[in-house]
Write a protein that holds these residues in place. Structure first.
Motif, PDB file in Angstrom:
ATOM      1  N   HIS A 175      10.867  42.484   2.836  1.00 35.30           N
ATOM      2  CA  HIS A 175       9.961  41.317   3.377  1.00 35.30           C
ATOM      3  C   HIS A 175       8.956  40.943   2.288  1.00 35.30           C
ATOM      4  N   ALA A 176       8.379  41.736   1.570  1.00 39.00           N
ATOM      5  CA  ALA A 176       7.407  41.775   0.619  1.00 39.00           C
ATOM      6  C   ALA A 176       8.102  41.015  -0.726  1.00 39.00           C
ATOM      7  N   ALA A 177       9.321  41.396  -0.991  1.00 41.49           N
ATOM      8  CA  ALA A 177      10.087  40.778  -2.030  1.00 41.49           C
ATOM      9  C   ALA A 177      10.525  39.498  -1.760  1.00 41.49           C
ATOM     10  N   VAL A 178      11.254  39.172  -0.722  1.00 40.35           N
ATOM     11  CA  VAL A 178      11.803  37.734  -0.554  1.00 40.35           C
ATOM     12  C   VAL A 178      11.333  36.813   0.388  1.00 40.35           C
ATOM     13  N   VAL A 179      10.726  37.389   1.301  1.00 42.75           N
ATOM     14  CA  VAL A 179      10.141  36.467   2.500  1.00 42.75           C
ATOM     15  C   VAL A 179       8.747  36.035   2.380  1.00 42.75           C
ATOM     16  N   ALA A 180       7.970  36.935   2.264  1.00 42.64           N
ATOM     17  CA  ALA A 180       6.418  36.855   2.088  1.00 42.64           C
ATOM     18  C   ALA A 180       6.086  35.643   0.834  1.00 42.64           C
ATOM     19  N   PRO A 181       6.810  35.753  -0.206  1.00 41.79           N
ATOM     20  CA  PRO A 181       6.501  34.750  -1.188  1.00 41.79           C
ATOM     21  C   PRO A 181       6.455  33.468  -0.661  1.00 41.79           C
ATOM     22  N   TYR A 182       7.433  33.176   0.361  1.00 43.95           N
ATOM     23  CA  TYR A 182       7.650  31.639   1.103  1.00 43.95           C
ATOM     24  C   TYR A 182       7.087  31.420   2.039  1.00 43.95           C
ATOM     25  N   GLU A 183       5.957  32.283   2.677  1.00 41.12           N
ATOM     26  CA  GLU A 183       5.288  32.302   3.889  1.00 41.12           C
ATOM     27  C   GLU A 183       4.320  30.873   3.904  1.00 41.12           C
ATOM     28  N   GLU A 184       3.649  30.319   2.985  1.00 39.59           N
ATOM     29  CA  GLU A 184       3.092  29.167   2.609  1.00 39.59           C
ATOM     30  C   GLU A 184       3.940  28.035   3.041  1.00 39.59           C
ATOM     31  N   GLN A 185       5.073  27.925   2.455  1.00 42.14           N
ATOM     32  CA  GLN A 185       6.202  26.980   2.461  1.00 42.14           C
ATOM     33  C   GLN A 185       6.564  27.039   3.861  1.00 42.14           C
ATOM     34  N   ALA A 186       6.735  28.074   4.516  1.00 42.65           N
ATOM     35  CA  ALA A 186       7.226  28.103   5.937  1.00 42.65           C
ATOM     36  C   ALA A 186       6.367  27.533   6.764  1.00 42.65           C
ATOM     37  N   GLN A 187       4.924  27.869   6.777  1.00 40.45           N
ATOM     38  CA  GLN A 187       4.023  27.452   7.605  1.00 40.45           C
ATOM     39  C   GLN A 187       3.883  26.015   7.264  1.00 40.45           C
ATOM     40  N   ALA A 188       3.822  25.540   6.224  1.00 38.52           N
ATOM     41  CA  ALA A 188       3.815  24.104   6.047  1.00 38.52           C
ATOM     42  C   ALA A 188       4.696  23.175   6.942  1.00 38.52           C
ATOM     43  N   ARG A 189       6.093  23.638   6.800  1.00 36.68           N
ATOM     44  CA  ARG A 189       7.073  22.976   7.300  1.00 36.68           C
ATOM     45  C   ARG A 189       6.942  23.196   8.984  1.00 36.68           C
ATOM     46  N   ILE A 190       6.628  24.296   9.419  1.00 39.54           N
ATOM     47  CA  ILE A 190       6.463  24.414  10.985  1.00 39.54           C
ATOM     48  C   ILE A 190       5.204  23.676  11.621  1.00 39.54           C
ATOM     49  N   GLU A 191       4.182  23.304  10.639  1.00 41.49           N
ATOM     50  CA  GLU A 191       2.983  22.675  11.234  1.00 41.49           C
ATOM     51  C   GLU A 191       3.580  21.518  11.118  1.00 41.49           C
ATOM     52  N   ALA A 192       4.399  20.749  10.211  1.00 37.98           N
ATOM     53  CA  ALA A 192       4.997  19.628  10.464  1.00 37.98           C
ATOM     54  C   ALA A 192       5.864  19.404  11.635  1.00 37.98           C
ATOM     55  N   GLU A 193       6.583  20.386  11.854  1.00 39.33           N
ATOM     56  CA  GLU A 193       7.553  20.207  12.845  1.00 39.33           C
ATOM     57  C   GLU A 193       6.454  20.271  14.166  1.00 39.33           C
ATOM     58  N   ARG A 194       5.414  20.980  14.348  1.00 40.85           N
ATOM     59  CA  ARG A 194       4.848  21.140  15.732  1.00 40.85           C
ATOM     60  C   ARG A 194       3.988  19.632  15.753  1.00 40.85           C
ATOM     61  N   VAL A 195       3.737  18.890  14.650  1.00 42.08           N
ATOM     62  CA  VAL A 195       3.218  17.436  14.742  1.00 42.08           C
ATOM     63  C   VAL A 195       4.226  16.801  15.469  1.00 42.08           C
ATOM     64  N   ALA A 196       5.579  16.776  14.840  1.00 41.78           N
ATOM     65  CA  ALA A 196       6.679  16.098  15.313  1.00 41.78           C
ATOM     66  C   ALA A 196       6.969  16.122  16.816  1.00 41.78           C
ATOM     67  N   ARG A 197       6.850  17.521  17.451  1.00 42.49           N
ATOM     68  CA  ARG A 197       7.103  17.940  18.610  1.00 42.49           C
ATOM     69  C   ARG A 197       6.001  17.283  19.746  1.00 42.49           C
ATOM     70  N   CYS A 198       4.707  17.485  19.086  1.00 42.93           N
ATOM     71  CA  CYS A 198       3.650  16.784  19.767  1.00 42.93           C
ATOM     72  C   CYS A 198       3.777  15.329  20.068  1.00 42.93           C
ATOM     73  N   ARG A 199       4.354  14.749  19.068  1.00 41.02           N
ATOM     74  CA  ARG A 199       4.641  13.185  19.467  1.00 41.02           C
ATOM     75  C   ARG A 199       5.751  13.102  20.572  1.00 41.02           C
ATOM     76  N   GLY A 200       6.683  13.952  20.509  1.00 48.09           N
ATOM     77  CA  GLY A 200       7.591  13.782  21.429  1.00 48.09           C
ATOM     78  C   GLY A 200       6.923  14.133  22.997  1.00 48.09           C
ATOM     79  N   LEU A 201       6.092  15.248  22.854  1.00 52.17           N
ATOM     80  CA  LEU A 201       5.236  15.468  24.190  1.00 52.17           C
ATOM     81  C   LEU A 201       4.514  14.220  24.514  1.00 52.17           C
ATOM     82  N   LEU A 202       3.671  13.637  23.649  1.00 51.56           N
ATOM     83  CA  LEU A 202       2.929  12.566  23.919  1.00 51.56           C
ATOM     84  C   LEU A 202       3.787  11.305  24.681  1.00 51.56           C
ATOM     85  N   ASP A 203       5.048  11.252  23.947  1.00 52.02           N
ATOM     86  CA  ASP A 203       5.578   9.940  24.342  1.00 52.02           C
ATOM     87  C   ASP A 203       6.499  10.199  25.441  1.00 52.02           C
ATOM     88  N   GLY A 204       6.995  11.623  25.842  1.00 54.97           N
ATOM     89  CA  GLY A 204       7.697  11.595  27.190  1.00 54.97           C
ATOM     90  C   GLY A 204       7.564  13.064  27.812  1.00 54.97           C
TER      91      GLY A 204
END
Length: 335
Positions: free
Chosen positions: A141-170
């Protein structure tokens, strides 16, 4: 196919995880190393991961221990991605160590029947062997996953925003309808694409709800626990977009006109706003400080390309029609 059956109570208890699940990302990243499927989306990571594994002396561990335990196949043991530790790496590692030997033995037997378990796998019923396995997982994990945690977090936050829009609409059903091509909402059932070699099965939530976990390293079919008695969790792929060979994510050659016009950081900030982004998310996506991201957001807002609203303690930036038009023109795509 996996069919997940919802009641009204299950819809009320369905949520999207707020952060990457580091333990399941270990499994998903190991699957990436075993397949060329979707390799274009991970070109930079794949090369770096291979180099890191060599530099850290983990290649033998990878070949002889990790890949056999996490085959990219119809099954790998549920205890390797603990249900009660979604999103918490240390808790997940502790849960693997604490797994009852009887459960380890039963799940390894399923692995053996499905794709074949390594000859030494039975040793994992012993506490010391599981502690040694966790040590290997931490190093990987330290070698190959942890260095990408910030990128993963940013993508997930964007995904949550997209899902929230779906929630607001329907409502929750609107959110479930927008989960991507591998998941189809046909009320009251969520149909989940599974590998062709996997038998169809039904999962009845029975009032427990469902935790949806966007996964940075998952590609293609979503993943759920094989044991229906475990808390219902579904890991699904973030939709990566094509990039030119060897380029990092988000640096497609088709975006060069936009980058030339705005500069790299400001172009990335505009692109982040396409799904809604806070200033902190823009900063992570562009690899700049929060103060720099704030200045870029101000410039984009003054130019009429984004609009900003307060969202709790943060502010949320989204595209204006002019910003969306510029993004479509600058990337050569439909937006």
């Amino acid at each position: 196919m996996l069919r997940i059956h919802f009641s009204d109570g299950d819809l009320a208890r369905t949520r999207v995880a707020a952060a990457p699940d580091p333990v399941s990302e270990i499994a998903a990243s190991l699957h990436r190393l075993q397949s060329r499927k979707g390799r274009w989306a991970y070109v930079g990571w794949y090369r770096t991961a291979r180099q890191q594994l060599r530099d850290k002396g983990l290649e033998r561990v990878l070949r002889s221990v990790l890949l056999p335990l996490y085959p990219r196949a119809a099954y790998f043991p549920d205890f390797l991605t603990p249900a009660g530790a979604v999103g918490d790496f240390d808790t997940g590692m502790e849960a693997i160590v604490a797994t009852p030997p009887q459960r380890v033995l039963a799940e390894l037997a399923v692995l053996d029947r499905t794709v074949g378990a390594p000859a030494w796998a039975g040793q994992l019923t012993g506490l010391q062997a599981r502690k040694e396995l966790v040590g290997m997982l931490r190093a990987y994990h330290a070698a190959v996953v942890a260095p990408y945690e910030e990128q993963a977090q940013a993508r997930i936050e964007a995904e949550r925003v997209a899902r929230c829009r779906g929630l607001l609409d329907g409502g929750v059903e609107g959110m479930l309808s927008g989960l991507g091509p591998m998941l189809r909402w046909r009320p009251p059932v969520l149909e989940v694409s599974y590998p062709k070699q996997t038998a169809d099965r039904d999962l009845h939530l029975d009032g427990r709800g469902l935790t949806l976990v966007p996964s940075y390293f998952n590609w293609g079919e979503p993943v759920a626990f094989a044991d229906p008695q475990l808390p219902p969790v579904l890991w699904y792929s973030l939709l990566h977009e094509p990039s030119s060979p060897g380029a990092p994510y988000g640096s497609d050659a088709s975006e060069r006109p936009l980058t030339t016009l705005l500069g790299r950081a400001r172009a990335v900030a505009l692109r982040a706003a396409a799904t809604g982004a806070t200033t902190a998310e823009m900063a992570r996506a562009a690899g700049v400080s929060a103060s720099s991201a704030s200045r870029h957001a101000t410039a984009l807002r003054d130019a009429g390309l984004i609009t900003t609203v307060r969202h709790g303690p943060a502010v949320l930036h989204t595209l204006t029609p002019a910003g969306a038009s510029l993004l479509r023109a600058g990337t050569g795509g439909p937006g």
